[in-house]
Design a protein around this motif. Structure first.
Motif, PDB file in Angstrom:
ATOM      1  N   ASP A  40       0.841  -1.194   0.000  1.00  0.00           N
ATOM      2  CA  ASP A  40       0.000   0.000   0.000  1.00  0.00           C
ATOM      3  C   ASP A  40       0.877   1.245   0.000  1.00  0.00           C
ATOM      4  O   ASP A  40       0.817   2.073   0.911  1.00  0.00           O
ATOM      5  N   ALA A  41       1.734   1.349  -1.013  1.00  0.00           N
ATOM      6  CA  ALA A  41       2.645   2.495  -1.132  1.00  0.00           C
ATOM      7  C   ALA A  41       2.992   2.683  -2.598  1.00  0.00           C
ATOM      8  O   ALA A  41       3.110   1.712  -3.346  1.00  0.00           O
ATOM      9  N   ASP A  42       3.175   3.935  -3.002  1.00  0.00           N
ATOM     10  CA  ASP A  42       3.558   4.219  -4.380  1.00  0.00           C
ATOM     11  C   ASP A  42       5.050   3.975  -4.565  1.00  0.00           C
ATOM     12  O   ASP A  42       5.802   3.786  -3.600  1.00  0.00           O
ATOM     13  N   THR A  45       7.610   6.355  -2.813  1.00  0.00           N
ATOM     14  CA  THR A  45       7.675   6.122  -1.369  1.00  0.00           C
ATOM     15  C   THR A  45       8.532   4.901  -1.059  1.00  0.00           C
ATOM     16  O   THR A  45       9.337   4.915  -0.121  1.00  0.00           O
ATOM     17  N   ALA A  90       0.728  15.818 -10.808  1.00  0.00           N
ATOM     18  CA  ALA A  90       0.294  14.446 -10.569  1.00  0.00           C
ATOM     19  C   ALA A  90      -0.694  13.921 -11.597  1.00  0.00           C
ATOM     20  O   ALA A  90      -0.843  12.712 -11.740  1.00  0.00           O
ATOM     21  N   TYR A 112       7.656   9.568 -10.782  1.00  0.00           N
ATOM     22  CA  TYR A 112       6.947   8.968  -9.650  1.00  0.00           C
ATOM     23  C   TYR A 112       6.944   9.912  -8.448  1.00  0.00           C
ATOM     24  O   TYR A 112       5.959   9.961  -7.701  1.00  0.00           O
ATOM     25  N   GLY A 115       4.145  12.143  -8.588  1.00  0.00           N
ATOM     26  CA  GLY A 115       2.828  11.527  -8.544  1.00  0.00           C
ATOM     27  C   GLY A 115       2.225  11.362  -9.917  1.00  0.00           C
ATOM     28  O   GLY A 115       1.031  11.083 -10.051  1.00  0.00           O
ATOM     29  N   GLU A 189       2.099  12.320  -3.403  1.00  0.00           N
ATOM     30  CA  GLU A 189       1.508  11.005  -3.617  1.00  0.00           C
ATOM     31  C   GLU A 189       0.578  11.072  -4.819  1.00  0.00           C
ATOM     32  O   GLU A 189      -0.110  12.062  -5.031  1.00  0.00           O
ATOM     33  N   GLY A 193      -3.540   6.967  -4.692  1.00  0.00           N
ATOM     34  CA  GLY A 193      -2.506   6.221  -4.007  1.00  0.00           C
ATOM     35  C   GLY A 193      -1.885   5.118  -4.836  1.00  0.00           C
ATOM     36  O   GLY A 193      -1.668   5.264  -6.042  1.00  0.00           O
ATOM     37  N   ALA A 194      -1.634   3.972  -4.184  1.00  0.00           N
ATOM     38  CA  ALA A 194      -0.909   2.881  -4.833  1.00  0.00           C
ATOM     39  C   ALA A 194      -1.718   2.205  -5.937  1.00  0.00           C
ATOM     40  O   ALA A 194      -1.162   1.477  -6.747  1.00  0.00           O
ATOM     41  N   HIS A 217       0.939   1.347  -9.479  1.00  0.00           N
ATOM     42  CA  HIS A 217       2.060   1.218  -8.544  1.00  0.00           C
ATOM     43  C   HIS A 217       2.048  -0.169  -7.898  1.00  0.00           C
ATOM     44  O   HIS A 217       3.090  -0.806  -7.734  1.00  0.00           O
TER      45      HIS A 217
END
Length: 287
Positions: A40-42, A45, A90, A112, A115, A189, A193-194, A217
């Protein structure tokens, strides 16, 4: 395009009007997340985590030498600041057509950090690929190394920012190696999100013109990273990977978003393929 299953209420939409529907069934995604298969992260990150945890570890080895994770992170933030200064953000697709090396790696990670969605595509294929891919993706920005591509970019009305690695760019084109005045860039972000799109993978285009497939992601840091972990056995020490195909190709996507961002590996690349140089790289850098 429409999707039978969606996680979001509406498809991801770029500032220039490109729509990317999420075709992953909600139940499948929730099951994968529950099993820990989709972080649960891009991607930025994940990369930042490796850079802050091990700033002195080798990140990239190219024809110019070695960059540590700390050095690479600093370069990524500088280029991301250039993109932001040019008005990119983004909700943009940013295309990249560069030879293997630090400029290609830094530029993709900078997308990235913004975003945004990266569209790397390989050299070769002439200006046709530049014209069709940038038009169909409705790209808002691009980084190019070839004068012919820059001439085509000047004809595309949706492009708001054009960058180059050439030392003397044509009028209206920004240099990628320029210093950024002002304060430090703050990474953003991605919207959603991801689960948001991260990279458009490009096919060879052998059937007529290149095809594009959007990967999130989670798809890069989950599915593709799991594939590489299974192949490599993932030893206790951070792995070292030699990528001899273009980083901008589909297989080459195992380089920047997977090896560096997801796995914290050392990535070894060469600008052009040569069998003798490939063997030398294996002997010198022990991938």
């Amino acid at each position: 395009m429409t999707a039978t299953y969606t996680v979001r209420e509406a498809p991801w939409r770029s500032r220039n009007g490109l729509e990317l529907p999420d075709r992953v069934p909600r139940a499948d995604r929730e099951a994968w997340e529950a099993l820990g298969l989709c972080p649960d992260a891009d991607l930025f990150t994940l990369f930042r985590h490796h850079a802050l945890a091990s700033p002195d570890r080798e990140a990239l080895v190219d024809d110019r030498g070695t960059l540590t994770y700390g050095e690479l992170r600093a370069e990524v933030l500088r280029v991301a600041a250039l993109f932001a200064e040019a008005g990119l953000g983004a909700r943009d697709v940013i295309a990249l057509r560069l030879p293997n090396g630090r400029a290609a790696v830094v530029a993709e990670l900078a997308v990235y950090a913004l975003g945004a969605v990266a569209l790397p595509y390989p050299l070769g294929g002439g200006v046709r690929d530049t014209r069709t891919l940038l038009s169909r993706s409705r790209a808002g920005g691009v980084v190019l190394a070839d004068p012919g591509d820059l001439a085509v970019a000047a004809e595309l009305p949706l492009l708001r920012a054009v960058f180059t690695t050439l030392p003397t760019p044509p009028p209206g084109v920004r240099r990628l190696d320029r210093a950024v005045p002002g304060g430090a860039f703050r990474p953003a972000e991605p919207p959603a999100g991801a689960t948001a799109p991260a990279r458009l993978l490009v096919s060879s285009g052998s059937e007529a013109e290149p095809k594009m497939v959007a990967y999130s992601h989670q798809a890069m840091a989950g599915g593709r990273a799991a594939y590489v972990r299974a192949l490599a056995g993932f030893p206790a020490a951070p792995p070292r990977f030699l990528v001899l195909v273009p980083l901008a190709s589909s297989y080459g996507s195992l380089g920047v978003p997977v090896a560096l961002a997801a796995l914290g590996a050392t990535l070894v690349v060469r600008e052009r393929f040569d069998a003798r140089e490939a063997l030398r790289a294996i002997a010198d850098h022990r991938p």
